[in-house]
Scaffold this active site. Structure first.
Site, mmCIF file in Angstrom:
data_model
loop_
_atom_site.group_PDB
_atom_site.id
_atom_site.type_symbol
_atom_site.label_atom_id
_atom_site.label_comp_id
_atom_site.label_asym_id
_atom_site.label_seq_id
_atom_site.Cartn_x
_atom_site.Cartn_y
_atom_site.Cartn_z
ATOM 1 N N HIS A 181 0.927 -1.165 -0.033
ATOM 2 C CA HIS A 181 -0.098 -0.085 -0.058
ATOM 3 C C HIS A 181 0.828 1.147 0.121
ATOM 4 C CE1 HIS A 181 -3.400 2.749 0.878
ATOM 5 N NE2 HIS A 181 -2.620 3.348 1.752
ATOM 6 N N ASP A 260 -15.963 0.861 3.826
ATOM 7 C CA ASP A 260 -15.043 1.752 3.708
ATOM 8 C C ASP A 260 -15.396 2.763 2.648
ATOM 9 O OD1 ASP A 260 -12.294 2.795 4.476
ATOM 10 O OD2 ASP A 260 -11.817 2.216 2.391
ATOM 11 N N ARG A 267 -15.901 11.077 4.731
ATOM 12 C CA ARG A 267 -14.675 11.880 5.255
ATOM 13 C C ARG A 267 -13.894 13.008 3.947
ATOM 14 N NH1 ARG A 267 -11.516 6.667 5.733
ATOM 15 N NH2 ARG A 267 -9.701 7.838 5.333
ATOM 16 N N SER A 281 -9.334 1.450 7.500
ATOM 17 C CA SER A 281 -9.667 1.548 6.108
ATOM 18 C C SER A 281 -8.774 0.877 5.149
ATOM 19 C CB SER A 281 -9.670 3.005 5.635
ATOM 20 O OG SER A 281 -9.546 3.117 4.238
ATOM 21 N N LYS A 285 -8.937 -3.722 3.843
ATOM 22 C CA LYS A 285 -8.847 -4.132 2.520
ATOM 23 C C LYS A 285 -7.849 -5.122 2.257
ATOM 24 C CE LYS A 285 -10.505 0.066 0.592
ATOM 25 N NZ LYS A 285 -10.240 1.661 -0.174
#
Length: 521
Positions: A181, A260, A267, A281, A285
């Protein structure tokens, strides 16, 4: 038609009323219905109330809005979200039942008051979020409560698990499953498209779900879409990964951690990233695809999300802690994100960089960073001995195996296995920006470069964007080309040039940093 449903545990009568559907052929972004204002008041229904709608055995929750003229008495106006949920048509008749306030509203208030939430309470909030039982205002209060009061580690793990359980999970039944990520914000930082084929070629499994651009010139999903399809169901993703050992798909196309996406929508307008919610979040995943080993890239530096390195270090510790609690072995790198990575900024131009890197050439920063991230995963998954992951990643690229693996993945996702750099749809209109002075490049703004590329048409236009002809530290002579802009239309190209002149994305070193005399002290 009126029906009375008495619940022995409720002090209120739930009156079921049948309405005729009137469809508004637009999306509202939320499951909203419109009732006639006068009739709604007569039936004690007000703006923001919750109702359940039933049609041919299907049910969905909705939020009430009212209008004096958009619908007649006996009609209910519905938007695309309700039509999709109930599969109803104009003129169909639905039964609407008022609903009471869900218990999750009280849990949201408790968080706003600074109380710790139990796992069951967090699960209920996410469950009601998915059932559309919470209004946008109530969800905004939840986000604000988490932002102001924070989540401890136990709450963060509970939220992670609740988000993960809100959708499908990808049980591959194989090992090792690796993932990565990046926090984003760096133009051209297309490491995923290099890392995935390296790991897949080495025998690991990497089901990589990626995002589309919001404010950038391209997300990884936008860039991969230049080569092939990126929208797949979770079952299709499983088949692709088991066949090729990897995929690069759009996360929004699969039903993975869908709660999410709903929270992000709340947000985003406020630009709020509460740390606990951000951690949940991302980790939800990863948990949903069965990740066992994870590497996280947190770019720091000027113009990034983490200009203060100390905050990035704190977040890195949290990622490792939450990863351990979720049985995901996590490593975090703080990387220099103050300038773009690679040359191209825009889907097809970034693909060009990826192709060249996977053939042992291309931009060195993209090559090095990708091999660093890939190497850490190779070591974590015990594919490479400790300390030799980077060299193994380089070797996989130089052997040609990584490029062949990317082609294999592209073919499995519906693209052409034999696609080459020459086949990429680069914009046919080109403009050049020249240096207006001699000097050394001090900074290239990620956000400004992205703004120019978007003005040229990226990411919607795959061939639009920018190519950087200089990088930090380069000595530049006046009149040298520093940026090329590509677009599919002359009008967009002209607009991008105007934006480039306005924002001035390339800064040169300054000799004088300030001037002071008796008049300005």
């Amino acid at each position: 038609m009126w029906m009375i449903d008495m619940n022995n545990n409720s002090k209120r009568e739930h009156v079921k009323v049948e309405y005729k559907i009137k469809v508004f052929d637009i999306g509202a972004g939320l499951p909203i219905i419109v009732l006639n204002e006068t009739e709604a008041k007569q039936r004690d229904l007000f703006v923001g109330d919750r109702v359940e709608m039933e049609y041919k055995g299907k049910t969905t929750s909705a939020i009430v809005d009212t209008s004096p003229s958009m619908v007649k008495e006996g009609e209910v106006g519905v938007f695309i979200e309700i039509v999709d949920a109930l599969k109803c048509m104009p003129g169909d008749r639905v039964v609407i039942t008022p609903l009471g306030k869900p218990a999750s509203v009280d849990y949201i208030r408790r968080k706003l008051d600074g109380n710790e939430l139990h796992a069951s309470e967090i699960e209920e909030i996410v469950k009601d979020l998915m059932a559309n039982k919470l209004s946008e205002a109530e969800l905004a209060v939840f986000v604000a409560g988490v932002y102001a009061r924070g989540l401890n580690a136990e709450e963060t793990v509970s939220l992670t698990n609740a988000i993960m359980q809100s959708g499908d999970t990808l049980d591959l039944g194989v090992s090792p499953v690796v993932d990565k990520h990046c926090a984003g914000g760096v133009a051209g930082n297309r490491t995923t498209m290099v890392v995935v084929p390296i790991l897949a070629a080495a025998g690991a499994y990497m089901p990589k779900t990626s995002s589309r651009a919001i404010t950038s010139a391209a997300g990884t999903a936008d860039t991969m879409e230049t080569l092939c399809n990126v929208s797949f169901t979770s079952d299709e993703i499983r088949d692709i990964v088991l066949k090729t050992h990897g995929c690069i798909v759009w996360g929004g196309g699969a039903h993975l951690a869908p709660a999410d996406d709903k929270l992000i929508r709340i947000r985003y307008p406020f630009r709020l990233d509460p740390r606990g919610m951000l951690l949940a979040s991302i980790m939800a995943k990863k948990k949903a695809v069965g990740s066992q080993f994870l590497v996280i890239d947190l770019p720091i530096g000027r113009g990034t999300k983490f200009e203060d390195p100390s905050k990035a270090k704190e977040l890195a510790k949290d990622f490792i802690d939450i990863g351990n609690r979720l049985n995901i072995k996590t490593q975090v790198f703080l990387t220099d994100g103050s300038d773009p990575i690679g040359y191209g900024v825009g889907p097809a131009l970034e693909c060009k960089d990826v192709f060249e890197v996977l053939q042992g050439a291309g931009p060195q920063d993209l090559f090095n960073k990708s091999c660093l991230l890939a190497g850490s995963l190779l070591e974590a998954a015990a594919i490479a001995p400790k300390g030799s992951g980077y060299e193994m990643a380089v070797g996989i690229i130089k052997s040609g195996k990584a490029f062949q693996k990317l082609r294999e993945i592209v073919e499995a996702q519906g693209g052409s296995r034999n696609l080459s750099v020459d086949d990429l749809p680069i914009g046919k209109y080109k403009a050049e920006i020249y240096a207006e002075m001699d000097g050394r490049v001090d900074h290239i703004s990620n956000s400004k470069i992205a703004r120019i590329a978007r003005a040229a048409g990226a990411p919607k236009v795959k061939g639009a964007g920018c190519v950087l002809k200089c990088e930090h530290g380069d000595r530049i002579r006046k009149g040298e080309v520093i940026i090329e802009i590509y677009s599919d239309s002359e009008a967009k190209l002209d607009y991008a040039l105007k934006v480039a002149q306005e924002v001035n994305p390339v800064e040169f070193q300054k000799i004088v940093l300030g001037e002071y005399n008796k008049n300005n002290f």
